[in-house]
Motif scaffolding. Structure first.
Motif, mmCIF file in Angstrom:
data_model
loop_
_atom_site.group_PDB
_atom_site.id
_atom_site.type_symbol
_atom_site.label_atom_id
_atom_site.label_comp_id
_atom_site.label_asym_id
_atom_site.label_seq_id
_atom_site.Cartn_x
_atom_site.Cartn_y
_atom_site.Cartn_z
ATOM 1 N N ARG A 64 -76.761 24.416 -33.238
ATOM 2 C CA ARG A 64 -76.349 25.488 -34.132
ATOM 3 C C ARG A 64 -75.316 26.394 -33.492
ATOM 4 N NH1 ARG A 64 -81.485 28.502 -36.122
ATOM 5 N NH2 ARG A 64 -79.940 30.084 -36.641
ATOM 6 N N SER A 65 -75.406 26.569 -32.187
ATOM 7 C CA SER A 65 -74.404 27.394 -31.520
ATOM 8 C C SER A 65 -73.177 26.598 -31.122
ATOM 9 C CB SER A 65 -75.015 28.056 -30.286
ATOM 10 O OG SER A 65 -75.633 27.102 -29.483
ATOM 11 N N MET A 148 -71.815 25.298 -22.461
ATOM 12 C CA MET A 148 -70.456 25.068 -22.935
ATOM 13 C C MET A 148 -69.541 25.447 -21.776
ATOM 14 S SD MET A 148 -70.466 26.202 -26.904
ATOM 15 C CE MET A 148 -70.950 27.908 -26.798
ATOM 16 N N LEU A 151 -66.364 27.992 -22.182
ATOM 17 C CA LEU A 151 -66.764 29.348 -22.551
ATOM 18 C C LEU A 151 -67.762 29.944 -21.575
ATOM 19 C CD1 LEU A 151 -67.277 28.709 -26.358
ATOM 20 C CD2 LEU A 151 -65.295 29.714 -25.265
ATOM 21 N N ASN A 152 -68.292 29.122 -20.674
ATOM 22 C CA ASN A 152 -69.277 29.577 -19.691
ATOM 23 C C ASN A 152 -70.492 30.200 -20.369
ATOM 24 O OD1 ASN A 152 -70.168 29.770 -17.056
ATOM 25 N ND2 ASN A 152 -69.450 31.871 -16.829
ATOM 26 N N GLN A 153 -70.992 29.520 -21.404
ATOM 27 C CA GLN A 153 -72.152 30.022 -22.121
ATOM 28 C C GLN A 153 -73.254 28.979 -22.092
ATOM 29 O OE1 GLN A 153 -71.010 31.212 -26.029
ATOM 30 N NE2 GLN A 153 -69.814 32.960 -25.313
ATOM 31 N N VAL A 154 -74.483 29.474 -22.079
ATOM 32 C CA VAL A 154 -75.647 28.608 -22.057
ATOM 33 C C VAL A 154 -76.151 28.474 -23.481
ATOM 34 C CG1 VAL A 154 -77.956 28.290 -21.111
ATOM 35 C CG2 VAL A 154 -76.199 29.409 -19.747
ATOM 36 N N ILE A 155 -76.277 27.237 -23.961
ATOM 37 C CA ILE A 155 -76.771 27.037 -25.315
ATOM 38 C C ILE A 155 -78.155 26.431 -25.334
ATOM 39 C CG2 ILE A 155 -74.474 26.841 -26.298
ATOM 40 C CD1 ILE A 155 -74.843 23.853 -26.351
ATOM 41 N N CYS A 156 -78.639 25.964 -24.202
ATOM 42 C CA CYS A 156 -79.983 25.429 -24.156
ATOM 43 C C CYS A 156 -80.535 25.702 -22.773
ATOM 44 C CB CYS A 156 -80.002 23.931 -24.439
ATOM 45 S SG CYS A 156 -81.646 23.249 -24.386
ATOM 46 N N LEU A 176 -76.388 24.435 -13.128
ATOM 47 C CA LEU A 176 -75.044 24.728 -13.627
ATOM 48 C C LEU A 176 -73.992 23.915 -12.882
ATOM 49 C CD1 LEU A 176 -74.837 28.585 -14.259
ATOM 50 C CD2 LEU A 176 -74.931 26.754 -15.926
#
Lengths: 196, 300
Positions: A64-65, A148, A151-156, A176
């Motif tokens: 979803r993200s 991701m 974007l350096n984002q955690v989605i899970c 990471l």
């Protein structure tokens, strides 16, 4: 990693992490089946996992993200994950397989999804992508991270087992780093699919 | 200051981001169970019952799942749970609870549940969601973010099931004296009844931390929840005893479970902040719950 493993399906992929093998099929965007009274401005994602237990909620939250759902109002995207063989790290393999299948089907996403599975045993050894036999008991720490990378984002993010705060941050940074290493392999798989 | 207009608090001026709404806990509400509790968090209502059953195990070395969880999302809670609507949500909560308790740290008395080489106690924990908090605007994501879990096996002294748990340890002697009975073992109930409790001093508590703009928020009502996307469930368990928990908030702890849900993404830098924030809140909740448990134990 491979894309286009099913010729009849426009979005499909195959991910192999050691002896863990996962396939993903993307169907959609299509009209939503479920009769929702509320008019949704965003699309919905439905994840079906065969032979896997307890990871469909995590995959659905991550997808979803990842997908630009605001471009598909009142639509539904189905992602079907089949676990062919499980030797640890099924969640990480499923995340990458789903992201690879989404790219192959041409659905716009914010970024690709890289995932890594890291375990710390009871005698404080760090294992990246451990086998199932390395997870000797339920007490050792197990961390799965889906990110991701651009974007350096955690989605899970899922952690189970007994851990202290220092062990957790150490396992997280190791996961990471291990996930970023898979970036080249992921992009190569996409380029190979574009050439064919 | 625009952030405050989002919150649905009775006293907005005094509300803090790390505050909880009023929590009411009752124990022993169901007489037919081995243990039961009712938890009310403002307008969120949960009913929890624990049943202990004696199961025949064929392969004791591979025996797992001695604690089974089931979450029943009743349609009384919200119309979105009608039919099979709440099934996915219930399975998600049940898998989180199972992952947090599936180790030798959370309940240290799990080996006590094994009575003989063929018999073991199996605990069934059923959770009924009676009401989802706040106005039912959009409860499609997460209706209940916080799950207070408490084992209280001894709720009624006349309950017969837990008697076997304590007494079958003494039956092991009889098992040795009858080895030639086709390799099988029979279980009897002695005349003298003794009850025992599980050690719940290290049972984890869940804290759901949500990201709203740049703030970390706990205990969201449904209106606030509609504004959030990313949530992190953290299960914290203290390493100290129940009396030490009741005396102070600080203490050594272990993290048993973390899961990100809700459909949003989190920066990897802020993830560590959210984890430390959730641990701090979780240890405070453990402190308050331990004080309540000790008081209720004295009343019993």
């Amino acid at each position: 990693m491979k894309t286009g493993v099913l010729e009849t399906q426009e979005g499909s992929s195959f991910v192999e992490l050691g002896t863990t093998r996962v396939t993903a099929i993307v169907d959609g965007p299509k009209q939503a089946i479920k009769n929702v009274d509320v008019h949704s401005l965003e699309g919905t994602v439905r994840v079906i996992v065969n032979n896997g237990s307890g990871i469909d909620h995590l995959l659905q939250s991550a997808m979803r993200s990842l997908i630009c759902l605001n471009q598909f109002p009142k639509a539904q995207i189905d992602i079907e994950i089949t676990v062919l063989e499980d030797d640890g790290g099924v969640l990480a393999a499923s995340l990458m397989a789903a992201s690879l299948a989404l790219c192959h089907s041409g659905i716009p996403t914010l970024d690709i999804c890289l995932a890594a599975h890291v375990a710390i045993t009871t005698d404080d050894y760090i294992i990246v992508d451990p086998f199932k036999k390395d997870m000797t008991s339920n007490d050792c720490l197990s961390v799965t991270v889906g990110i991701m990378p651009s974007l350096n984002q955690v989605i899970c993010y899922q952690q189970s087992g007994i851990s202290s705060r220092e062990q957790l941050s150490k396992a997280f940074s190791t996961a990471l780093t291990a996930a970023f290493h898979l970036y080249k392999i992921f992009c190569d798989a996409l380029r190979v699919s574009q050439q064919t | 200051m625009e952030l405050w207009t989002v919150f649905d608090r009775t006293d907005v001026a005094k509300a803090k981001l790390n505050d909880y709404r009023p929590i009411i806990i009752e124990t022993g509400v169901l007489s037919a169970t081995n243990g039961s509790a009712r938890v009310r968090l403002a307008s969120t209502d949960l009913l929890i019952g624990v049943k202990a059953e004696l199961a025949v195990i064929d392969n004791m070395s591979a025996y797992k799942n001695c604690i089974n969880f089931y979450v029943d999302c009743s349609a009384n809670a919200t119309p979105l749970f009608e039919g099979k609507g709440g099934q996915e949500f219930g399975e998600e909560i049940a898998s989180a609870l199972y992952a947090a308790y599936d180790n030798s740290f959370a309940i240290s008395d799990l080996s006590k549940l094994i009575v003989s080489s063929m018999h073991a106690w199996k605990l069934y924990v059923d959770i009924v969601v009676l009401q989802c908090g706040g106005n039912v605007i959009d409860a499609a994501g997460l209706g209940c973010n916080y799950y207070f879990f408490m084992f209280n096996i001894v709720s009624k002294p006349k309950s017969i099931f837990q008697v076997k748990a304590a007494l079958f340890d003494t039956q092991i002697c009889e098992v040795i004296t009858r080895p030639d009975d086709e390799g099988k073992i029979t279980v009897d109930l002695p005349e003298d009844i003794v009850l025992w409790k599980l050690d719940v001093s290290r049972a984890p508590l869940f804290v759901g931390v949500n990201k709203l703009g740049s703030a970390n928020v706990v205990d969201l009502s449904l209106q606030e929840q509609a504004c959030c996307r990313a949530a992190l469930w953290i299960a914290v368990s203290p390493m100290i005893s129940l009396e030490e928990q009741a005396s102070s908030e600080d203490g050594d702890y272990r993290i048993l479970f973390i899961r990100q849900c809700g459909g949003g993404s989190l920066q990897s830098d802020t993830l560590a902040d959210i984890v430390s924030f959730g641990i701090q809140i979780g240890m405070r909740l453990q402190h308050l719950l331990a004080r309540y448990l000790l008081v209720s134990m004295e009343d019993f």
